[in-house]
Write an enzyme that holds these catalytic residues in place. Structure first.
Site, short mmCIF file in Angstrom:
data_model
loop_
_atom_site.label_atom_id
_atom_site.label_comp_id
_atom_site.label_asym_id
_atom_site.label_seq_id
_atom_site.Cartn_x
_atom_site.Cartn_y
_atom_site.Cartn_z
N LYS A 158 -40.62 33.22 -48.03
CA LYS A 158 -39.44 32.77 -48.80
C LYS A 158 -39.16 31.19 -48.65
O LYS A 158 -39.26 30.82 -47.56
CB LYS A 158 -38.28 33.56 -48.52
N GLU A 200 -40.08 36.98 -43.33
CA GLU A 200 -39.30 38.11 -42.79
C GLU A 200 -39.98 39.38 -43.20
O GLU A 200 -40.81 39.53 -44.14
CB GLU A 200 -37.81 38.09 -43.41
N TYR A 202 -40.59 42.60 -44.94
CA TYR A 202 -40.26 43.18 -46.40
C TYR A 202 -39.92 44.48 -46.31
O TYR A 202 -40.62 45.66 -45.76
CB TYR A 202 -41.65 43.07 -47.20
N ILE A 203 -38.63 44.83 -46.93
CA ILE A 203 -38.31 45.90 -46.96
C ILE A 203 -38.45 46.86 -48.33
O ILE A 203 -38.16 46.45 -49.44
CB ILE A 203 -36.52 45.97 -46.97
N HIS A 208 -30.27 46.13 -53.69
CA HIS A 208 -29.63 44.65 -53.69
C HIS A 208 -28.03 44.77 -53.94
O HIS A 208 -27.70 45.08 -55.19
CB HIS A 208 -30.29 43.60 -54.53
N GLU A 275 -24.87 38.54 -49.84
CA GLU A 275 -25.82 39.50 -50.48
C GLU A 275 -26.51 40.20 -49.19
O GLU A 275 -26.92 39.68 -48.30
CB GLU A 275 -26.90 38.48 -51.32
N ASN A 290 -24.08 33.28 -51.24
CA ASN A 290 -24.01 32.25 -52.43
C ASN A 290 -22.72 31.44 -52.66
O ASN A 290 -21.80 32.38 -52.47
CB ASN A 290 -24.42 32.99 -53.84
N ARG A 292 -20.87 29.79 -54.50
CA ARG A 292 -20.32 29.31 -55.81
C ARG A 292 -19.86 30.64 -56.62
O ARG A 292 -20.11 31.88 -55.97
CB ARG A 292 -21.69 28.86 -56.76
N ARG A 338 -26.93 41.28 -69.19
CA ARG A 338 -27.25 39.72 -69.39
C ARG A 338 -28.02 39.80 -70.88
O ARG A 338 -28.82 40.26 -71.01
CB ARG A 338 -27.91 39.20 -68.40
#
Length: 450
Positions: A158, A200, A202-203, A208, A275, A290, A292, A338
């Site tokens: 990442k 890291e 990976y799950i 999420h 998150e 995040n 914002r 969205r």
């Protein structure tokens, strides 16, 4: 209370902020690129200033022009919305140096949490659960492979300065490590001008889930519950819900307290999001913060009746948070779709162009956040999202029924949209049951195409 602010953004989030400001009696200045001279936010604001050419780098990312517009129009603060400069510590610092209130956390916090590897370290030191990984500097590809072997495949590579699903690669064995490592670094460099990566574990097939937090400068921090954000395509969120049907009350309370603890650990100020990844056994791990407002904030507003943008403005005006954790009650269920100008049948190719017909849905429990209108031409220079459709019901089933009805009423002529694709998601049996993870959409679409 702030008397006049500049909105350093465009589209639906600029319109959303202007509406909150009007209700609070705050004057607004819109900035726009040459491509956005007819945009709705320029018409709704009290003043509008052109800050550059069509491309983002010449306009919405042009710090000097934005600060000049702010000073020339006598604004006390700048609201960055999401995207663009919203998580740019340099911009936040320059606002401070110009005695302009940046409506968000301080630049030190943005910088700290913007470095995803450093954020992991901070949370680890604060006893916040994190996924097993290596966040220190990686000096070579060989070292990176050794780290991956020690952690055990599969792993995620990442971007350290990443966000928005960019600079991420899943690697399942040593044979494919080199290619993915180099690709992740190249993408990180291209997207963030920083090729640092971290690794890291990976799950597999996680959820999420994010928690909305609000914090004032007096040390008061609360959370507004969680949002289910597992419906993603290529690491990009497509549909969000609040609350998550996967969490029980005990886990919700526990994760909420951890989210507040995480915010307090960095002395957070203003609104933000913690998150988490949650595995099938309901073990949860901090993923990122995040700093914002989030695209999906309306679903939280619908179930809590808290205006998150107004809270941002009040906190930026040095007002004490009036809400306590006991005041926050989750009422019913909300879903956000969205709406993008894109063609799902052509690999979701963006579809800018002139809107020749438009009918937006309405009715009890229906909200549309958008900046489009009939006759408006969608420019090709920015993100393809043209709106967000949100429904609120007494329960999840009710919210789904309202969303299907609302999508059926949503008609946009002249361009392609993903409205039918969103309807298709709502028809899937596993979605209806709430039985989905971050891999659900990609796997379902592959099976449909097979």
């Amino acid at each position: 209370m702030l008397k006049k602010i500049l909105i350093a953004n465009r589209g639906e989030i600029a319109v959303r902020i202007i509406r909150a400001c009007k209700e609070l009696g705050i004057e607004t200045v819109a900035v726009y690129s040459q491509a956005d001279k007819d945009a709705l936010h320029t018409q709704l604001a009290d003043e509008a200033v052109c800050i550059g050419g069509p491309s983002s780098k010449d306009s919405y990312l042009n710090i000097a022009n934005i600060l000049s517009a702010c000073i020339l129009t006598g604004c006390e603060g700048i609201h960055p919305g999401f995207g663009f400069l919203s998580e740019n510590p340099k911009f936040a610092k320059m606002c401070q140096e110009c005695n302009i209130k940046f409506i968000g956390p301080d630049y030190q916090t943005i910088e700290l949490m913007g470095d995803k590897a450093m954020a992991r370290k901070v949370m680890k030191n604060s006893n916040i659960p994190i996924v097993e990984g290596f966040e220190d500097e990686i000096k070579s590809q060989g070292q990176a492979l050794d780290i991956a072997l020690e952690i055990g495949f599969p792993v995620m590579i990442k971007a350290a300065a990443g966000g928005g699903g960019k600079g991420i690669r899943i690697v399942r064995n040593a044979k494919e490590f080199e290619h993915n490592y180099n690709t992740a670094k190249s993408e990180a460099k291209a997207c963030f001008n920083d090729d640092r990566v971290y690794i890291e574990k990976y799950i597999e097939n996680p959820r999420h889930i994010e928690f909305q937090i609000i914090a004032d400068q007096f040390g008061n921090v609360i959370h507004l519950g969680e949002r289910e954000c597992s419906l993603q395509r290529n690491n990009q969120k497509v549909l969000e819900e609040a609350p998550s049907s996967f969490l029980d009350e005990k886990l919700r309370d526990e994760m909420g307290k951890i989210a507040v603890k995480a915010a307090k650990s960095v002395k957070y100020n203003n609104v933000g999001t913690i998150e988490f990844l949650v595995d099938s056994s309901k073990n949860y791990y901090f993923m990122e913060m995040n700093t914002r407002i989030q695209v999906e904030h309306p679903v939280t507003e619908m179930v809590t009746n808290v205006d998150i943008v107004k809270e941002q403005l009040k906190i930026a005006s040095n007002l004490k948070l009036e809400l306590t954790q006991e005041d926050i009650v989750i009422n019913g269920h909300a879903i956000e779709c969205r709406i993008n100008a894109e063609n799902p049948r052509k690999n979701f190719t963006p579809c800018p162009g002139k809107i020749t017909e438009l009918n937006m849905p309405a009715g009890l429990g229906v909200r549309v956040d958008s900046a489009i209108y009939c006759g408006y031409s969608i420019p090709p220079y920015y993100d393809s999202m043209i709106g967000k459709l949100i429904t609120h019901g007494k329960n999840r089933e009710d919210a789904i029924v309202k969303m299907k009805r609302s999508l059926g009423e949503f008609a946009v002529g002249g361009i392609d949209t993903n409205i039918e694709f969103q309807y298709w998601i709502l028809e899937q049996k596993d979605f209806i049951k709430g039985n989905y993870t971050t891999s659900f959409l990609n796997e379902k679409m592959v099976n449909e195409d097979a």
